[in-house]
Design a protein around this motif. Structure first.
Motif, PDB file in Angstrom:
ATOM      1  N   ALA A   1      10.372  13.115  -9.633  1.00 56.37           N
ATOM      2  CA  ALA A   1      10.289  11.862 -10.372  1.00 56.37           C
ATOM      3  C   ALA A   1       8.963  11.158 -10.085  1.00 56.37           C
ATOM      4  O   ALA A   1       8.356  10.580 -10.986  1.00 56.37           O
ATOM      5  N   VAL A   2       8.533  11.196  -8.841  1.00 58.67           N
ATOM      6  CA  VAL A   2       7.246  10.597  -8.444  1.00 58.67           C
ATOM      7  C   VAL A   2       6.534  11.609  -7.558  1.00 58.67           C
ATOM      8  O   VAL A   2       7.141  12.181  -6.656  1.00 58.67           O
ATOM      9  N   ASP A   3       5.254  11.803  -7.836  1.00 52.89           N
ATOM     10  CA  ASP A   3       4.569  12.909  -7.156  1.00 52.89           C
ATOM     11  C   ASP A   3       3.214  12.449  -6.606  1.00 52.89           C
ATOM     12  O   ASP A   3       2.214  12.431  -7.320  1.00 52.89           O
TER      13      ASP A   3
ATOM     14  N   HIS B   1       2.046   8.601 -15.315  1.00 57.09           N
ATOM     15  CA  HIS B   1       2.562   9.541 -16.316  1.00 57.09           C
ATOM     16  C   HIS B   1       3.138  10.751 -15.587  1.00 57.09           C
ATOM     17  O   HIS B   1       2.491  11.321 -14.708  1.00 57.09           O
ATOM     18  N   HIS B   2       4.347  11.131 -15.952  1.00 62.18           N
ATOM     19  CA  HIS B   2       5.033  12.253 -15.290  1.00 62.18           C
ATOM     20  C   HIS B   2       4.979  12.133 -13.771  1.00 62.18           C
ATOM     21  O   HIS B   2       4.740  13.111 -13.063  1.00 62.18           O
ATOM     22  N   GLY B   3       5.173  10.927 -13.285  1.00 63.35           N
ATOM     23  CA  GLY B   3       5.278  10.717 -11.841  1.00 63.35           C
ATOM     24  C   GLY B   3       3.965  10.637 -11.098  1.00 63.35           C
ATOM     25  O   GLY B   3       3.964  10.546  -9.865  1.00 63.35           O
ATOM     26  N   ARG B   4       2.825  10.711 -11.818  1.00 63.93           N
ATOM     27  CA  ARG B   4       1.537  10.638 -11.125  1.00 63.93           C
ATOM     28  C   ARG B   4       0.675   9.512 -11.671  1.00 63.93           C
ATOM     29  O   ARG B   4       0.720   9.221 -12.866  1.00 63.93           O
ATOM     30  N   ILE B   5      -0.113   8.904 -10.785  1.00 64.65           N
ATOM     31  CA  ILE B   5      -1.049   7.863 -11.231  1.00 64.65           C
ATOM     32  C   ILE B   5      -2.282   8.577 -11.810  1.00 64.65           C
ATOM     33  O   ILE B   5      -2.954   9.347 -11.117  1.00 64.65           O
TER      34      ILE B   5
ATOM     35  N   ARG C   1       0.844  -1.184   0.000  1.00 64.69           N
ATOM     36  CA  ARG C   1       0.000   0.000   0.000  1.00 64.69           C
ATOM     37  C   ARG C   1       0.888   1.244   0.000  1.00 64.69           C
ATOM     38  O   ARG C   1       1.912   1.275   0.695  1.00 64.69           O
ATOM     39  N   ALA C   2       0.525   2.222  -0.788  1.00 66.77           N
ATOM     40  CA  ALA C   2       1.289   3.479  -0.807  1.00 66.77           C
ATOM     41  C   ALA C   2       0.326   4.652  -0.766  1.00 66.77           C
ATOM     42  O   ALA C   2      -0.738   4.619  -1.391  1.00 66.77           O
ATOM     43  N   GLU C   3       0.695   5.681  -0.004  1.00 65.27           N
ATOM     44  CA  GLU C   3      -0.143   6.881   0.090  1.00 65.27           C
ATOM     45  C   GLU C   3       0.727   8.115  -0.099  1.00 65.27           C
ATOM     46  O   GLU C   3       1.657   8.341   0.684  1.00 65.27           O
ATOM     47  N   GLY C   4       0.439   8.834  -1.131  1.00 65.66           N
ATOM     48  CA  GLY C   4       1.157  10.105  -1.382  1.00 65.66           C
ATOM     49  C   GLY C   4       2.650   9.939  -1.559  1.00 65.66           C
ATOM     50  O   GLY C   4       3.439  10.830  -1.215  1.00 65.66           O
TER      51      GLY C   4
ATOM     52  N   LEU D   1       1.950  -1.595 -13.476  1.00 69.40           N
ATOM     53  CA  LEU D   1       2.279  -0.164 -13.463  1.00 69.40           C
ATOM     54  C   LEU D   1       2.672   0.172 -14.900  1.00 69.40           C
ATOM     55  O   LEU D   1       3.749  -0.201 -15.359  1.00 69.40           O
ATOM     56  N   LEU D   2       1.766   0.846 -15.591  1.00 67.11           N
ATOM     57  CA  LEU D   2       1.953   1.070 -17.025  1.00 67.11           C
ATOM     58  C   LEU D   2       2.338   2.528 -17.280  1.00 67.11           C
ATOM     59  O   LEU D   2       1.630   3.442 -16.844  1.00 67.11           O
ATOM     60  N   GLY D   3       3.453   2.716 -17.958  1.00 65.59           N
ATOM     61  CA  GLY D   3       3.870   4.088 -18.228  1.00 65.59           C
ATOM     62  C   GLY D   3       4.985   4.124 -19.247  1.00 65.59           C
ATOM     63  O   GLY D   3       5.652   3.118 -19.476  1.00 65.59           O
ATOM     64  N   ALA D   4       5.153   5.297 -19.842  1.00 64.78           N
ATOM     65  CA  ALA D   4       6.229   5.451 -20.833  1.00 64.78           C
ATOM     66  C   ALA D   4       7.569   5.476 -20.105  1.00 64.78           C
ATOM     67  O   ALA D   4       7.621   5.542 -18.878  1.00 64.78           O
TER      68      ALA D   4
END
Lengths: 267, 424
Positions: free
Chosen positions: A25-27, A215-219, A7-10, A41-44
């Motif tokens: 990098a992750v926001d 995308h750009h560090g955000r879900i 589990r991850a929050e923020g 976890l799908l992303g460019a």
């Protein structure tokens, strides 16, 4: 508190680069993964997948936010977290000078698998992964496919409830990639909670129970493929991904300026 | 502390290292075979050169020998390794011939500036030779010996003619007497060589393991694998540190063993070694624990220093260039401080590495500088603690572990400083 193994929050990670300044990098990533589930976890490239997974497996320390693996907070109890997970990526190589058997013994012991059962566990994995003929040859002498099997065996040797696969099929040929995906599906069937990052749409479609688009560090969105289809009215995952990426707030892109890959650092 | 985790990683590191050829060669083979090889090469080289020089005939040109001293020419001609050559040219052409190797010595006789009582046609003689050429140098020695013999005989004749009694003459001699025993001489030579070689061997034996434990992990892409195991970064760094220190100490001890065996072999050929010394080396047995402790302290210090430098390297090549300045800095001061005339003062006992080299030197010659030894131990313990703390701190940094590692230690420290300033 949720009973999800992961589990991850923020979850947030900033890097500081002398020439480019602060890089987000992750926001503020929120996610959860249940037992017997593969969360994709799908992303460019450069979206923040690897950084997110590295924070979950405690290789990187989050700048902000929290994450738990089997109830252990990643910053407070990093060793307990690592004991409960297995991490596999294209960049996690094996030691070339030791044999597959020695490799498995080492990773079982260092990850606190009960000492009395180590040999039986190692023998079992050698049989299960078809490594018997090469178990006592040095890793450097094995083929890429065999090395990959040893690598997966070392990831699961301590029987962790959580597994993280970071773009595991990068650099593999089609047959090896299919075999690897089958193994991961088998692990899911054994009740493991699996985080699987990829930028290959077909791979996510075939393997993942739920997909989180990053995308750009955000879900940007999380759900089953059907839920994502319903939400967007689009059929193919590729279309769905492009839809979310294009409609993402402009501010997000600004916030993550310089979000390209930092050598060896964030994805 | 989690000693079990450290032990597991340590064993793993040592197992991998023992299968790495470059590490086995640098840390085990070289310290073991260096002395026997050096001694063999030295003995073989010396006997070859001596044999060559001995076989060669000296080409000697004589000019201006007075007729009254024809016996001297006869004695030179009778020497089976001297060939007298007529030299018609001038002095300059003779010197050119010596320089070019066509002639070995040019012996020029001139009338003596003061007359001498009983000697007819007394003379002074100059032997022209070239020290740059071994053959010429050897020829000079041969001619000089023949001259000395002739001179003695001549003076003897004059003495007899003047009626000087034998006993008076016999007492007028110069006797050289060395108060040092052969063991003391051997110790003084070893005191010059052993500390420096010990330093070099400990540093060399730590060199490749330090790179293997850091840059090697990065080059093999096994860093991240290791960082995801259930061990803290401190435990990983400690295990790696102990692994490098083990190989450094092993190299130092093997080097000492090889020295004992090699010199013991020579000593057994010359005569039986004394019971209270190390296999005929002249090193007192009582010095061994101190030397062993010195090697251990050096290995602990060097391992920490090398790890702190090598951790920034992305591959073996970079690792080598990043460690090299530290490697040289470790043994360079000892190179200048090994003269026996430099006193082991308390100030020197405070300087890490140099103090251990000086302490080893002192115990080899048989002195026991208790106070300096205590200060050395304390200074090294503090230095090791500081170096280990710094190495651990560096290795545990996220930006070092996963960063590109460009620029090395100084750039890392500059980056930390600028980050701290920004945060403030």
């Amino acid at each position: 508190m949720s009973d999800q193994p992961v589990r991850a929050e923020g979850l947030t990670k900033f890097f500081y680069d002398e020439s480019r300044g602060e890089i987000r990098a992750v926001d503020g990533v929120d996610l959860g993964c249940s037992r017997g589930e593969i969360l994709g976890l799908l992303g460019a490239n450069g979206a923040g997948k690897t950084t997110t997974l590295r924070m979950l497996c405690t290789v990187l320390e989050p700048t902000a936010g929290q994450a738990w693996v089997m109830g252990h907070e990643v910053r407070a109890e990093p060793e307990r977290v690592r004991e409960k997970l297995g991490f596999y990526s294209a960049s996690t190589a094996l030691y070339p000078k030791i044999t597959p058997r020695e490799t498995l013994r080492f990773f079982a012991r260092i990850n606190r698998y009960p000492g009395a059962r180590v040999e039986a566990r190692v023998d079992d994995l050698i049989q299960r992964f078809g490594l018997a003929d090469y178990a006592d040859s040095r890793v450097e002498k094995l083929s890429t496919g065999m090395k990959q099997k040893v690598s997966i065996a070392r990831t699961v040797v301590h029987d962790p409830p959580v597994l993280i696969f970071d773009e595991p099929t990068v650099g593999l040929d089609v047959l090896n990639a299919i075999e690897l995906r089958d193994i991961i599906a088998g692990l899911r069937d054994h009740g493991k909670a699996i985080l699987f990052s990829t930028h290959i749409m077909s791979e996510a479609e075939q393997l993942c129970d739920r997909i989180a688009i990053i995308h750009h560090g955000r879900i940007l969105a999380t759900g089953t493929l059907d839920e994502l289809r319903d939400e967007t009215g689009l059929h193919y995952l590729e279309q769905i991904f492009v839809h979310y990426a294009q409609t993402a707030p402009v501010a997000m892109a600004d916030a993550s300026r310089g979000g390209g890959r930092l050598a060896g650092g964030p994805e | 502390m989690g000693l079990r985790q450290i032990w597991i990683i340590y064993r793993h590191e040592v197992r991998c290292a023992l299968r790495e050829r470059s590490i086995v060669v640098a840390s085990i083979v070289v310290p073991l075979v260096m002395y026997p090889l050096l001694l063999w090469a030295m003995l073989a080289g010396l006997s070859f050169v001596a044999g060559q020089a001995e076989r060669l005939t000296s080409r000697v040109a004589i000019q201006g020998l007075p007729e009254a001293h024809g016996a001297l020419a006869d004695s030179l001609a009778a020497h089976d390794r001297i060939r007298l050559t007529d030299w018609a040219g001038d002095r300059e052409s003779a010197h050119r011939a010596i320089a070019e190797g066509r002639l070995d010595v040019h012996v020029v006789f001139e009338p003596a500036s003061v007359g001498a009582g009983g000697v007819v046609d007394n003379f002074r003689v100059t032997i022209w030779f070239s020290e740059a050429r071994d053959r010429s140098y050897g020829a000079r020695n041969r001619v000089e010996s023949a001259m000395a013999w002739y001179r003695e005989a001549l003076i003897d004749d004059v003495r007899r003619e003047l009626g000087v009694a034998d006993p008076v003459w016999a007492d007028f001699v110069v006797v050289r007497s060395d108060v040092a025993t052969p063991v003391e001489i051997s110790r003084s030579i070893l005191a010059l060589v052993v500390p420096l070689l010990t330093l070099i061997m400990v540093a060399l034996a730590s060199f490749y393991p330090a790179i293997d434990a850091t840059a090697g992990e990065r080059e093999r892409s096994t860093w991240e694998t290791l960082l995801t195991v259930s061990a803290s970064r401190g435990q990983v760094a400690t295990a790696k540190y102990l692994y490098v220190a083990t190989f450094g100490a092993l190299g130092g001890l093997l080097n000492l063993t090889a020295l004992a065996l090699s010199l013991g072999w020579i000593s057994s050929m010359v005569g039986a070694p004394e019971a209270e010394e190390l296999a005929g080396t002249g090193i007192p047995l009582a010095a061994l624990p101190v030397i062993g402790l010195g090697i251990a302290l050096l290995a602990l210090f060097v391992a920490a220093g090398m790890l702190a430098f090598a951790v920034f390297a992305r591959n073996f090549k970079e690792g080598q260039s990043m460690i090299m300045p530290f490697y040289v800095a470790v043994f360079l001061p000892a190179l200048f401080l090994r003269s026996p005339d430099i006193e082991f003062t308390l100030a020197l006992a405070l300087v890490p590495v140099v103090n251990v080299a000086m302490l080893i030197r002192e115990v080899i010659v048989g002195s026991v500088p208790v106070l300096q030894g205590g200060v050395t131990l304390l200074a090294m313990a503090l230095s090791v603690a500081g170096a280990v703390y710094f190495a651990q701190w560096t290795i545990s940094r996220e930006e070092v572990l996963l960063g590109s590692g460009q620029g090395g230690l100084l750039r890392f420290l500059r980056g930390r400083y600028s980050m701290l300033r920004r945060q403030r």
